[in-house]
Design an enzyme around this catalytic site. Structure first.
Site, PDB file in Angstrom:
ATOM      1  N   ASP A  11     -12.311   2.341   3.702  1.00 25.94           N
ATOM      2  CA  ASP A  11     -13.774   2.360   3.808  1.00 25.94           C
ATOM      3  C   ASP A  11     -14.212   3.553   4.651  1.00 25.94           C
ATOM      4  OD1 ASP A  11     -12.710   1.292   6.168  1.00 25.94           O
ATOM      5  OD2 ASP A  11     -14.428  -0.002   6.551  1.00 25.94           O
ATOM      6  N   ASP A  16     -10.267   6.465   8.527  1.00 26.11           N
ATOM      7  CA  ASP A  16      -9.781   6.339   7.141  1.00 26.11           C
ATOM      8  C   ASP A  16      -9.612   7.724   6.516  1.00 26.11           C
ATOM      9  OD1 ASP A  16     -10.651   3.209   6.333  1.00 26.11           O
ATOM     10  OD2 ASP A  16     -11.997   4.182   7.740  1.00 26.11           O
ATOM     11  N   ASN A  40     -17.155   0.204   6.949  1.00 23.97           N
ATOM     12  CA  ASN A  40     -17.797   1.136   7.880  1.00 23.97           C
ATOM     13  C   ASN A  40     -19.176   1.561   7.394  1.00 23.97           C
ATOM     14  OD1 ASN A  40     -15.700   1.250   9.799  1.00 23.97           O
ATOM     15  ND2 ASN A  40     -14.575   2.721   8.557  1.00 23.97           N
ATOM     16  N   THR A 125      -7.219  -0.282   5.118  1.00 24.50           N
ATOM     17  CA  THR A 125      -7.730   0.130   6.427  1.00 24.50           C
ATOM     18  C   THR A 125      -9.203  -0.245   6.599  1.00 24.50           C
ATOM     19  OG1 THR A 125      -8.137   2.363   5.550  1.00 24.50           O
ATOM     20  CG2 THR A 125      -6.059   1.988   6.727  1.00 24.50           C
ATOM     21  N   PHE A 165     -13.206  -5.529  13.836  1.00 21.60           N
ATOM     22  CA  PHE A 165     -14.205  -5.382  12.774  1.00 21.60           C
ATOM     23  C   PHE A 165     -13.655  -5.688  11.383  1.00 21.60           C
ATOM     24  CE2 PHE A 165     -16.286  -2.865   9.464  1.00 21.60           C
ATOM     25  CZ  PHE A 165     -17.585  -3.333   9.565  1.00 21.60           C
ATOM     26  N   ASN A 166     -12.525  -5.102  10.988  1.00 18.64           N
ATOM     27  CA  ASN A 166     -12.047  -5.259   9.603  1.00 18.64           C
ATOM     28  C   ASN A 166     -11.813  -6.719   9.239  1.00 18.64           C
ATOM     29  OD1 ASN A 166     -12.095  -2.509   9.132  1.00 18.64           O
ATOM     30  ND2 ASN A 166      -9.894  -2.216   9.463  1.00 18.64           N
ATOM     31  N   HIS A 239      -7.481   4.510  14.735  1.00 18.31           N
ATOM     32  CA  HIS A 239      -6.871   3.260  14.274  1.00 18.31           C
ATOM     33  C   HIS A 239      -6.097   3.382  12.957  1.00 18.31           C
ATOM     34  CE1 HIS A 239      -9.590   1.151  17.118  1.00 18.31           C
ATOM     35  NE2 HIS A 239     -10.558   1.898  16.630  1.00 18.31           N
ATOM     36  N   ASP A 240      -6.828   3.711  11.891  1.00 16.59           N
ATOM     37  CA  ASP A 240      -6.311   3.569  10.530  1.00 16.59           C
ATOM     38  C   ASP A 240      -5.142   4.491  10.229  1.00 16.59           C
ATOM     39  OD1 ASP A 240      -8.390   1.790  10.286  1.00 16.59           O
ATOM     40  OD2 ASP A 240      -9.666   3.125   9.126  1.00 16.59           O
TER      41      ASP A 240
END
Length: 309
Positions: A11, A16, A40, A125, A165-166, A239-240
């Site tokens: 996203d 990402d 996102n 992700t 969040f995800n 993160h991703d």
């Protein structure tokens, strides 16, 4: 060299986007397709962003399919405070040279997994809606999925006090994936918050003399500003990107086999990942959970990847 067959489900989103860039730089990875999900930003924006990044790194032959625009049962939420209104604020990227596939993202996942002669690794992700839909529609694909390496969850939260969040954005989908029996590797907040793009890291990226590195530098500068404003972080966690890094260099990661369950009913805790680090529930392990990252080794991998463009 044997390549790992991967599908990126994303996203974009700054982290990402950098995940796609890292994957594109690695000859050990064969990107079968990219599917997008609302997270996102809204689905049209995340899909446009994926296409723009594919143009940036010359992934013109990789199918990009627009996936789920809404969670399975909940109302859609996005994160403009972190990623900007476009989902990818910061650099000025040209309009994409092509449109997305007519095929829905979950159908692309199903088709690519079925067509592959070798087991496929899926790297989600964003919210797990597309993966859950694919498993609901064609559960037989589990037989040809090597593992799911996802970014999500944590022993603490970043969107609520307890939820990342995800997972929070579609906990019902996440529960479907975690309960599927597929081998799962989880890059949660405990490890992704070790991968900070500090000023020193951003300086290294900005010294690389190519267009892709320039864009990544601009992505990180914007991402750093929102993480400073929202969370007072010294640098944003990328993160991703750890999902791709794990596929390329698993030796950089310390993981532990644990049981992870997803809370879907709590009034204040929906989206929480209950991570049984100490085996107190007696439930069978269903995931490898990332605990420690070789931070220097990770950024070395990233910098060398960016120099290839």
């Amino acid at each position: 060299m044997q390549t790992k067959k991967i599908i990126l489900d994303c996203d974009p989103g700054h982290d990402d986007a950098i995940s796609i860039i890292l994957a594109a730089s690695q000859p050990s990875l064969d990107i079968l397709g990219i599917t997008t999900v609302s997270g996102n930003a809204e689905i049209e924006k995340t899909t446009m962003n994926a296409l723009k990044i594919c143009d940036l790194v010359s992934l013109s032959d990789v199918v990009v399919s627009k996936g789920a625009s809404e969670p399975l049962i909940r109302l859609r939420e996005t994160a403009p405070g972190i990623h900007g209104d476009s989902g990818l604020d910061g650099p000025q990227l040209p309009e994409p040279s092509r449109s997305w596939s007519d095929e829905h993202g979950c159908d692309t996942i199903i088709r690519l997994v079925k067509e592959s002669k070798e087991p496929v690794t899926i790297l989600p992700t964003g919210p797990l809606t597309n993966i859950a839909l694919a498993l609901l529609k064609a559960p037989e694909i589990k037989d040809n999925i090597e593992e799911v390496v996802l970014m999500g969850g944590g022993t603490f939260g970043n969107w609520t006090p307890t939820a990342e969040f995800n997972i929070w954005a579609d906990p019902e989908a996440a529960k479907k994936v975690f309960d599927s029996g597929i081998p799962i590797v989880v890059m949660g907040l405990d490890i992704t918050h070790q991968a900070l793009a500090t000023k020193e890291v951003i300086d290294q990226v900005q010294k690389i003399d190519n267009h892709v590195a320039k864009i990544v530098g601009e992505l990180l500068v914007f991402f750093a500003s929102t993480y400073k404003e929202m969370f007072n972080f010294a640098g944003p966690p990328v993160h991703d990107v750890l999902t791709v890094a794990y596929c390329v260099a698993p030796e950089l990661f310390k993981t532990k086999e644990v049981n992870i369950t997803v809370e879907t009913k709590g009034e204040y805790t929906a989206g929480t990942t209950s991570i049984d680090l100490h085996g107190i529930t007696g439930r069978k392990a269903n995931a490898k959970y990332g605990l420690e990252l070789d931070v220097e080794g990770f950024w070395r991998l990233m910098i060398e990847a960016l120099k290839k463009f």
